[in-house]
Design an enzyme around this catalytic site. Structure first.
Site, short mmCIF file in Angstrom:
data_model
loop_
_atom_site.label_atom_id
_atom_site.label_comp_id
_atom_site.label_asym_id
_atom_site.label_seq_id
_atom_site.Cartn_x
_atom_site.Cartn_y
_atom_site.Cartn_z
N ASP A 47 0.88 -1.16 0.00
CA ASP A 47 0.00 0.00 0.00
C ASP A 47 0.92 1.22 0.00
OD1 ASP A 47 -2.34 1.70 0.51
OD2 ASP A 47 -1.58 1.83 2.56
N ASP A 222 -1.64 -0.79 5.86
CA ASP A 222 -1.79 -0.10 7.14
C ASP A 222 -2.78 -0.74 8.10
OD1 ASP A 222 -4.28 0.62 6.17
OD2 ASP A 222 -3.66 2.63 5.59
N ASP A 226 -6.99 -1.50 4.51
CA ASP A 226 -6.33 -2.60 3.82
C ASP A 226 -6.64 -3.96 4.44
OD1 ASP A 226 -5.04 -1.13 1.84
OD2 ASP A 226 -3.40 -0.59 3.18
#
Length: 239
Positions: A47, A222, A226
């Site tokens: 991410d 995170d 996510d």
């Protein structure tokens, strides 16, 4: 040599010792099979916001105090890095009542005049033209307001990507942000394969496609929006 106790005792002992050493180095192993799954990984998916980048973002656009307080009232209900940065820029803020979080989109609150939304451009009903991470505030009877944020890569991001590639890993970046912001972060970190504008559902689909192609995927995210793709990967890490 013939006694099965050698393996029956050695494997759990090694797991306990390994996870204990990792814990002393600041790494919490949540699954007893995590190290075995991690050893088979050949693809790492990152991410961007709050993961590759420093979670301490800064609001860089100017806004009147009333607009900033309104947006901060919604942002105070979320732990997303952009929402936290917006709330911090407004100073002490009280979370507005009745705020709902729409996964992968933003925050919404009903008012007598209509819904007030804070989140992605699509969620606010506008075209995304931001070249940096941004949140949009949409109010009934008023033009949408964009909040721009400055972000920097974590100091060890590029070195981490280089180390993973040296181990033979394929590295990719999946982000919900605008293409310009994602391209800049990917270029600075040394990641050639990236996708922007991804919803949580898009990220899960991308990981499932990699796994269907025979890849063993580690997701690094995170742990907030996510969550679904962290669960979909073979192994996962959350800073």
């Amino acid at each position: 040599i013939t006694c099965p106790c050698a393996l029956a005792l050695a494997v759990p002992a090694v797991q306990v010792i390994g996870t204990g050493r990792l814990f002393r180095r600041g790494v919490l192993v949540k699954s007893p099979t995590a190290l075995e799954r991690l050893a088979a990984i050949d693809t790492v998916v990152f991410d961007k916001t709050g993961t590759l980048t420093d979670p301490a973002l800064h609001l860089v656009s100017d806004h009147d105090s009333a607009t900033l307080r309104l947006a901060a009232g919604l942002a105070a209900s979320s732990r997303h890095p952009l929402a936290r940065a917006l709330a911090a820029a407004a100073g002490p803020a009280v979370a507005a009542a009745g705020v709902r979080e729409v996964v992968g989109a933003g925050l919404e609150r009903d008012t007598p005049a209509g819904p007030v939304r804070l989140g992605s451009a699509g969620f606010a009903g506008v075209a995304d033209s931001a070249a940096m991470p941004a949140l949009y505030l949409a109010r009934p009877g008023a033009a949408a307001v964009r909040f721009d944020f400055a972000e920097t890569l974590r100091p060890d991001a590029a070195a981490t990507i280089a180390a993973l590639r040296a181990l033979g890993m394929e590295v990719q970046l999946l982000s919900g942000d605008h293409a310009a912001a994602v391209a800049a972060a990917a270029g600075a970190a040394g990641i050639a394969t990236w996708r922007a504008g991804c919803t949580p559902v898009d990220k899960v689909a991308a990981i499932e496609a990699l796994r269907a192609a025979g890849r063993r995927v580690l997701m690094v995210g995170d742990g907030l929006n996510d969550g679904p793709c962290l669960a979909a990967a073979d192994a996962s890490i959350s800073p």
